[in-house]
Design a protein around this motif. Structure first.
Motif, PDB file in Angstrom:
ATOM      1  N   ARG A  73      10.698   0.938   1.300  1.00  0.00           N
ATOM      2  CA  ARG A  73      10.911   0.842  -0.143  1.00  0.00           C
ATOM      3  C   ARG A  73      11.748  -0.399  -0.480  1.00  0.00           C
ATOM      4  N   ASN A  74      12.793  -0.625   0.304  1.00  0.00           N
ATOM      5  CA  ASN A  74      13.654  -1.777   0.067  1.00  0.00           C
ATOM      6  C   ASN A  74      12.872  -3.075   0.172  1.00  0.00           C
ATOM      7  N   TYR A  75      12.017  -3.166   1.201  1.00  0.00           N
ATOM      8  CA  TYR A  75      11.238  -4.398   1.396  1.00  0.00           C
ATOM      9  C   TYR A  75      10.252  -4.610   0.245  1.00  0.00           C
ATOM     10  N   ILE A  76       9.551  -3.562  -0.134  1.00  0.00           N
ATOM     11  CA  ILE A  76       8.542  -3.689  -1.194  1.00  0.00           C
ATOM     12  C   ILE A  76       9.203  -4.105  -2.504  1.00  0.00           C
ATOM     13  N   GLU A  77      10.349  -3.522  -2.817  1.00  0.00           N
ATOM     14  CA  GLU A  77      11.027  -3.870  -4.064  1.00  0.00           C
ATOM     15  C   GLU A  77      11.582  -5.280  -4.023  1.00  0.00           C
ATOM     16  N   ARG A  78      11.975  -5.740  -2.830  1.00  0.00           N
ATOM     17  CA  ARG A  78      12.446  -7.123  -2.715  1.00  0.00           C
ATOM     18  C   ARG A  78      11.318  -8.127  -2.923  1.00  0.00           C
ATOM     19  N   GLN A  79      10.080  -7.685  -2.736  1.00  0.00           N
ATOM     20  CA  GLN A  79       8.919  -8.543  -2.988  1.00  0.00           C
ATOM     21  C   GLN A  79       8.469  -8.463  -4.449  1.00  0.00           C
ATOM     22  N   THR A  80       9.346  -7.879  -5.270  1.00  0.00           N
ATOM     23  CA  THR A  80       9.126  -7.741  -6.732  1.00  0.00           C
ATOM     24  C   THR A  80       7.955  -6.841  -7.068  1.00  0.00           C
ATOM     25  N   TYR A  81       7.641  -5.896  -6.206  1.00  0.00           N
ATOM     26  CA  TYR A  81       6.619  -4.898  -6.503  1.00  0.00           C
ATOM     27  C   TYR A  81       7.277  -3.650  -7.084  1.00  0.00           C
ATOM     28  N   THR A  82       6.559  -2.942  -7.927  1.00  0.00           N
ATOM     29  CA  THR A  82       7.011  -1.669  -8.469  1.00  0.00           C
ATOM     30  C   THR A  82       6.314  -0.546  -7.722  1.00  0.00           C
ATOM     31  N   ILE A  83       7.091   0.403  -7.225  1.00  0.00           N
ATOM     32  CA  ILE A  83       6.539   1.523  -6.467  1.00  0.00           C
ATOM     33  C   ILE A  83       6.284   2.691  -7.405  1.00  0.00           C
ATOM     34  N   LYS A  84       5.076   3.228  -7.329  1.00  0.00           N
ATOM     35  CA  LYS A  84       4.718   4.410  -8.104  1.00  0.00           C
ATOM     36  C   LYS A  84       4.213   5.495  -7.168  1.00  0.00           C
ATOM     37  N   ASN A  85       4.584   6.724  -7.459  1.00  0.00           N
ATOM     38  CA  ASN A  85       4.122   7.837  -6.646  1.00  0.00           C
ATOM     39  C   ASN A  85       2.633   8.084  -6.904  1.00  0.00           C
ATOM     40  N   ALA A  86       1.891   8.227  -5.826  1.00  0.00           N
ATOM     41  CA  ALA A  86       0.457   8.498  -5.953  1.00  0.00           C
ATOM     42  C   ALA A  86       0.236   9.927  -6.433  1.00  0.00           C
ATOM     43  N   PRO A  87      -0.810  10.173  -7.209  1.00  0.00           N
ATOM     44  CA  PRO A  87      -1.093  11.546  -7.642  1.00  0.00           C
ATOM     45  C   PRO A  87      -1.442  12.420  -6.455  1.00  0.00           C
ATOM     46  N   ALA A  88      -1.224  13.712  -6.615  1.00  0.00           N
ATOM     47  CA  ALA A  88      -1.475  14.642  -5.506  1.00  0.00           C
ATOM     48  C   ALA A  88      -2.938  14.641  -5.076  1.00  0.00           C
ATOM     49  N   ASP A  89      -3.851  14.474  -6.023  1.00  0.00           N
ATOM     50  CA  ASP A  89      -5.286  14.492  -5.708  1.00  0.00           C
ATOM     51  C   ASP A  89      -5.839  13.068  -5.640  1.00  0.00           C
ATOM     52  N   TYR A  90      -5.080  12.153  -5.013  1.00  0.00           N
ATOM     53  CA  TYR A  90      -5.493  10.749  -5.008  1.00  0.00           C
ATOM     54  C   TYR A  90      -6.830  10.540  -4.304  1.00  0.00           C
ATOM     55  N   GLU A  91      -7.138  11.324  -3.288  1.00  0.00           N
ATOM     56  CA  GLU A  91      -8.415  11.163  -2.595  1.00  0.00           C
ATOM     57  C   GLU A  91      -9.584  11.458  -3.527  1.00  0.00           C
ATOM     58  N   LYS A  92      -9.478  12.526  -4.279  1.00  0.00           N
ATOM     59  CA  LYS A  92     -10.548  12.872  -5.219  1.00  0.00           C
ATOM     60  C   LYS A  92     -10.678  11.820  -6.308  1.00  0.00           C
TER      61      LYS A  92
END
Length: 390
Positions: A73-92
């Motif tokens: 998480r720290n690395y991704i945010e340092r790359q100026t990306y925003t992290i969002k939680n995937a929906p529970a049914d992301y495969e569908k």
């Protein structure tokens, strides 16, 4: 050729043009789609490119289980990306194309494995049938590769080992494609649609001037006139060709104002289609239009009704529609024999125009177009002589 031939040719040609202009409903059905082709296609393509560009600028990452990986998480945010939680049914949602981004799945033992010096396995979940999600897989993979490199660099540095060993070679990419050539990844369907417009423009006129007149009972009286049959055939063919080329002109020119409606600045900068490209497109379509006009007339003259003529020309329509698919499903696989295939040759040459490349030999397409023209017109003339003899 003597005077009677030209006189009969002009008379038949003028008659066919007047008949075509009288049928305003059919004329509008041909002309309106031709005028709208460029704006509609470029708007759709640029909209797709703009959506990809907007998603890249948002810099969002969908993650399932990010709570198990604080270092990631720290690395991704340092790359100026925003992290969002995937929906529970992301495969569908990915399978149903309701989710437009790939999902990064982090296991619960991610940090434990990293701390123990063991590789941690993460998943990038996507669906190859979902083009929007599939387009983001590469960027997400590069982001994870950066995290992996950083972790390895820190580990070696803590142990006093030079980090240069991680990169024994320095790889730099150099793209030789011009900006115009890169735009063809989105615009490679344009030649096929233009060829189909020319085909349908000639198709209506060819069927009406042969099977249509036979069904209305006006073809036989025309044939019993003392005018040479070759002049009658040539006059009808010239009118059919003009109808096809009129659609070609409108289709080509429609891409000029269509560029004003492009939403993607990147695609607008790459797609360079001016008067010169429009003229070359038109010249490349003349041999195909001439040959198809004659072939369509040859098929239609042997039928008794307009509907029967439509059925007999289905094979030609299907063949012209499918030949450019050879180049689309096999990009970069052009061969010299492609230029000898009607439709495929024009597609290859028009793609060179879109890429801004000099045209290769156009003679094969001219020779094939001339052969189809003379062969088709000979069959039409023979059918007309047979109809008079009966």
């Amino acid at each position: 050729m003597n005077g009677p031939f030209f006189k009969a040719f002009r008379t038949v040609f003028a008659k066919e043009i007047v008949d075509a202009l009288r049928d305003r409903r059919t004329l509008l059905r041909l002309l309106i789609p031709s005028i709208l082709m460029g704006p509609l296609m470029l708007t759709l393509m640029s909209g797709f490119a703009a959506s990809l560009q907007e998603r890249a600028e948002q810099r969002e990452v969908l993650v399932a289980g990010i709570e198990h990986a604080p270092t990631l998480r720290n690395y991704i945010e340092r790359q100026t990306y925003t992290i969002k939680n995937a929906p529970a049914d992301y495969e569908k949602q990915l399978r149903d194309s309701k989710l437009g981004d790939p999902v990064l799945v982090v296991p619960a033992d991610f940090e434990t494995l990293l701390a123990g010096g063991e590789p941690a396995t993460v998943e990038i979940v996507s669906d190859s049938a979902n083009q929007r999600a599939e387009a983001g897989v590469g960027a997400l993979g590069r982001l994870l590769q950066g995290f992996s490199t950083e972790r390895a660099t820190l580990t070696l540095a803590m142990r006093g080992i030079g980090t240069q060993q991680l990169r024994p070679i320095d790889v730099q990419e150099r793209d030789l494609a011009s900006m115009q050539a890169r735009s063809t990844r989105l615009t490679q369907m344009l030649p096929m649609f233009i060829m189909m417009a020319v085909l349908y423009g000639a198709l209506t006129a060819a069927l009406d001037s042969t099977a249509g007149e036979r069904e209305r009972g006006s073809l036989e009286p025309l044939l019993v006139n003392p005018a040479p049959h070759s002049a009658i055939v040539a006059g009808k063919w010239a009118a059919v060709l003009m109808a096809g080329l009129l659609v070609a002109v409108l289709s080509n020119l429609s891409f000029l104002p269509g560029q004003w409606l492009m939403r993607s600045d990147a695609l607008a900068a790459m797609f360079q289609f001016g008067w010169g490209e429009a003229l070359r497109f038109l010249l490349l379509q003349i041999p195909l239009g001439a040959g198809l006009s004659a072939v369509l007339m040859a098929l239609a003259i042997r039928t008794k009704t307009f509907k029967e003529a439509q059925a007999s020309t289905t094979l030609v329509i299907t063949a012209i529609a499918l030949t450019p698919m050879v180049a689309i499903v096999n990009p970069g696989g052009e061969a010299s024999w492609h230029l000898w295939v009607p439709g495929l040759g024009q597609n290859q040459l028009m793609m060179q125009v879109l890429k801004g490349e000099p045209l290769t030999s156009v003679m094969p397409t001219v020779i094939v177009g001339a052969a189809l023209t003379f062969g088709g017109l000979a069959l039409v003339a023979r059918s007309m002589r047979a109809a008079v003899a009966r």
